[in-house]
Write a protein that holds these residues in place. Structure first.
Motif, short mmCIF file in Angstrom:
data_model
loop_
_atom_site.label_atom_id
_atom_site.label_comp_id
_atom_site.label_asym_id
_atom_site.label_seq_id
_atom_site.Cartn_x
_atom_site.Cartn_y
_atom_site.Cartn_z
N SER A 41 0.81 -1.22 0.00
CA SER A 41 0.00 0.00 0.00
C SER A 41 0.85 1.27 0.00
CB SER A 41 -0.93 0.00 1.21
OG SER A 41 -0.19 -0.08 2.42
N ASP A 42 2.08 1.19 0.52
CA ASP A 42 2.94 2.38 0.55
C ASP A 42 3.81 2.50 -0.68
OD1 ASP A 42 4.75 0.36 0.93
OD2 ASP A 42 5.47 1.05 2.89
N GLY A 43 3.59 1.64 -1.68
CA GLY A 43 4.31 1.74 -2.93
C GLY A 43 5.54 0.86 -3.04
N ARG A 44 5.94 0.18 -1.96
CA ARG A 44 7.08 -0.73 -2.07
C ARG A 44 6.73 -1.87 -3.02
NH1 ARG A 44 8.11 -2.33 3.96
NH2 ARG A 44 5.89 -1.78 4.05
N ARG A 45 7.72 -2.21 -3.85
CA ARG A 45 7.46 -3.17 -4.94
C ARG A 45 8.38 -4.38 -4.82
NH1 ARG A 45 8.76 -1.12 -10.94
NH2 ARG A 45 10.88 -1.23 -10.10
N VAL A 72 16.93 -4.51 -10.06
CA VAL A 72 17.67 -5.57 -9.39
C VAL A 72 17.35 -5.58 -7.90
CG1 VAL A 72 19.98 -6.44 -8.82
CG2 VAL A 72 19.52 -5.52 -11.11
N ALA A 73 17.36 -4.39 -7.29
CA ALA A 73 17.06 -4.29 -5.86
C ALA A 73 15.65 -4.78 -5.55
CB ALA A 73 17.22 -2.83 -5.41
N ASP A 74 14.68 -4.42 -6.38
CA ASP A 74 13.29 -4.81 -6.14
C ASP A 74 13.08 -6.30 -6.35
OD1 ASP A 74 12.68 -2.21 -5.57
OD2 ASP A 74 11.61 -1.80 -7.44
N ALA A 75 13.90 -6.92 -7.18
CA ALA A 75 13.77 -8.36 -7.42
C ALA A 75 14.42 -9.18 -6.31
CB ALA A 75 14.40 -8.73 -8.76
N LEU A 76 15.45 -8.63 -5.67
CA LEU A 76 16.26 -9.42 -4.74
C LEU A 76 16.13 -8.97 -3.29
CD1 LEU A 76 19.50 -9.76 -6.90
CD2 LEU A 76 17.60 -11.38 -6.66
N GLY A 77 15.27 -8.01 -3.00
CA GLY A 77 15.07 -7.59 -1.63
C GLY A 77 16.27 -6.88 -1.03
N LEU A 78 16.99 -6.12 -1.86
CA LEU A 78 18.16 -5.38 -1.41
C LEU A 78 17.90 -3.88 -1.48
CD1 LEU A 78 20.88 -7.37 -3.41
CD2 LEU A 78 20.41 -7.57 -0.95
N SER A 79 18.67 -3.11 -0.72
CA SER A 79 18.60 -1.66 -0.85
C SER A 79 19.32 -1.25 -2.13
CB SER A 79 19.25 -0.97 0.35
OG SER A 79 20.67 -1.16 0.32
N LEU A 80 19.00 -0.07 -2.61
CA LEU A 80 19.63 0.42 -3.84
C LEU A 80 21.13 0.61 -3.62
CD1 LEU A 80 19.12 1.27 -6.74
CD2 LEU A 80 18.64 3.58 -5.92
N VAL A 81 21.53 1.10 -2.45
CA VAL A 81 22.94 1.32 -2.15
C VAL A 81 23.69 -0.01 -2.12
CG1 VAL A 81 24.57 2.09 -0.38
CG2 VAL A 81 22.56 3.48 -0.91
N HIS A 82 23.10 -1.01 -1.47
CA HIS A 82 23.74 -2.32 -1.37
C HIS A 82 23.85 -2.96 -2.75
CE1 HIS A 82 24.22 -6.03 1.47
NE2 HIS A 82 25.29 -5.81 0.73
N THR A 83 22.83 -2.80 -3.56
CA THR A 83 22.85 -3.33 -4.93
C THR A 83 23.99 -2.71 -5.73
OG1 THR A 83 20.46 -3.72 -4.92
CG2 THR A 83 21.53 -3.54 -7.07
N ASN A 84 24.12 -1.39 -5.65
CA ASN A 84 25.17 -0.68 -6.38
C ASN A 84 26.55 -1.17 -5.96
OD1 ASN A 84 27.20 1.79 -6.27
ND2 ASN A 84 25.84 2.11 -8.01
N LYS A 85 26.79 -1.26 -4.65
CA LYS A 85 28.10 -1.68 -4.15
C LYS A 85 28.43 -3.11 -4.56
CE LYS A 85 28.31 1.36 -0.09
NZ LYS A 85 28.34 1.43 1.40
N THR A 86 27.43 -3.97 -4.51
CA THR A 86 27.68 -5.38 -4.81
C THR A 86 27.94 -5.59 -6.30
OG1 THR A 86 26.22 -6.00 -2.97
CG2 THR A 86 26.78 -7.72 -4.55
N LEU A 87 27.18 -4.92 -7.16
CA LEU A 87 27.42 -5.02 -8.60
C LEU A 87 28.83 -4.55 -8.94
CD1 LEU A 87 24.01 -3.80 -10.06
CD2 LEU A 87 25.10 -5.99 -10.57
N ARG A 88 29.26 -3.45 -8.33
CA ARG A 88 30.61 -2.93 -8.59
C ARG A 88 31.67 -3.91 -8.09
NH1 ARG A 88 30.75 3.61 -7.48
NH2 ARG A 88 29.19 4.20 -9.04
N LYS A 89 31.42 -4.51 -6.94
CA LYS A 89 32.39 -5.45 -6.37
C LYS A 89 32.56 -6.66 -7.29
CE LYS A 89 33.31 -8.11 -2.14
NZ LYS A 89 32.81 -8.43 -0.77
N LEU A 90 31.46 -7.22 -7.79
CA LEU A 90 31.54 -8.37 -8.68
C LEU A 90 32.21 -8.01 -9.99
CD1 LEU A 90 28.04 -10.04 -8.13
CD2 LEU A 90 30.22 -10.59 -7.02
#
Length: 250
Positions: free
Chosen positions: A74-78, A193-211
Motif C-alpha cells: 500500500s505504501d508503494g514498495r514493490r 535488481v534491488a526490487d527483485a532481490l530484496g536489497l537496498s539500492l545502495v547495497h545493490t550498487n556496491k555489490t554489482l561494482r564489487k563483482l
C-alpha cells in the motif's frame, strides 16, 4: 514506439519458432493457437500490460522485448516476482482467480501476441498436448519464482546478484544466434535488481561494482557480458548450468 495494434502475425511465421530453445509443433497445434490469437500488441517501456487487481486481462505471449511481474504494498514498495523474456506465456495465474494477483510492466519496447480470455479452456479441450504445454510453462514459471525466493531468503547479496545475472544471461543468450558471445541485452536498472532481490539500492550498487571489479561480469551500454561464468556460477551456488530447458511456445 507507442502503444498500438497492428496486423496479426501468423503463428507459422513467428520468428521465435525456428529457435532451438522452442519445441516444434504439429500443424494442427499451430492452427489451434492461430485460431485463438486475436491480435499483436506493441508497448513502449514502462507501460502496464496487466494491472494489479485487473479482472478482464487477456492471455499473452511475449514475442519480443522484456517485461516483469510484480506486486506492490500500500505504501508503494514493490517486489519484482520474475522477469519475462521472449516466449514467456503471461496471464495464466489471473485465469485461476477472480482478479490479477500481480501486475505486469514492460522493461523495453515489447511485442505481445494477444489471446482471448477463454483460450485456456479451449486449449485443454481441443489439444491435451497443448494443455500439458501450458501446465509445463506455468510450472517452469513457478520454479523461477522459487529460485528468487531461495535467494531472498538464504543467499547473501553477492550470491543473489550472481544468481540473477547468470540466469538472465543464460535465458537471453538462448534467444540469440551467437549464444551470448557478444553479450545480451540488459535493460534492468539497479532499482529493478534491488526490487527483485530484496536489497537496498545502495547495497545493490556496491555489490554489482564489487563483482565487476573481480572480473566476473560487465554491464556496459545496456548489455551484460559474462567474464568468468564458472566463478559466477560457483558464487551463486547454482544448481545445473543455468541454461533454460527446451520449452513449448504458445
Amino acid at each position: 514506439m507507442t502503444s498500438e495494434t497492428l496486423a496479426t502475425l501468423l503463428c507459422s511465421e513467428c520468428p521465435l519458432r525456428p529457435l532451438a530453445l522452442f519445441q516444434a509443433h504439429e500443424p494442427a497445434e499451430l492452427e489451434l493457437v492461430q485460431s485463438l490469437k486475436r491480435r499483436d500488441l506493441y508497448l513502449p517501456p514502462g507501460r502496464a500490460l496487466i494491472q494489479e487487481g485487473q479482472v478482464d486481462a487477456p492471455l499473452y505471449t511475449l514475442q519480443k522485448g522484456w517485461a516483469f511481474r510484480f506486486k506492490t504494498l500500500s505504501d508503494g514498495r514493490r517486489q519484482i516476482l520474475s522477469f519475462l523474456l521472449a516466449g514467456d506465456f503471461i496471464g495464466v495465474q489471473q485465469k485461476m482467480g477472480d482478479a490479477a494477483a500481480h501486475g505486469v510492466e514492460t522493461l523495453t519496447d515489447a511485442a505481445f501476441c494477444v489471446f482471448q480470455r477463454d483460450s485456456l479452456w479451449e486449449i485443454h479441450r481441443r489439444s491435451p498436448t497443448m494443455g500439458f504445454n501450458v501446465t509445463w510453462l506455468t510450472a517452469h514459471e513457478e520454479s523461477l519464482v522459487d529460485d528468487t525466493l531461495l535467494s531472498v531468503g538464504r543467499r547473501s547479496a553477492e550470491e543473489r546478484i550472481a544468481m540473477l545475472l547468470i540466469l538472465l544471461f543464460k535465458r537471453a543468450a538462448a534467444l540469440q544466434a551467437d549464444a551470448g558471445a557478444q553479450g545480451v541485452p540488459f535493460p534492468l536498472t539497479q532499482q529493478h535488481v534491488a526490487d527483485a532481490l530484496g536489497l537496498s539500492l545502495v547495497h545493490t550498487n556496491k555489490t554489482l561494482r564489487k563483482l565487476e571489479r573481480r572480473g566476473l561480469h560487465q554491464i556496459r551500454e545496456g548489455r551484460l557480458y559474462m567474464r568468468d561464468v564458472r566463478a559466477l556460477a560457483r558464487l551463486a551456488d547454482l544448481y545445473g548450468d543455468g541454461r533454460p530447458p527446451v520449452r513449448p511456445l504458445v
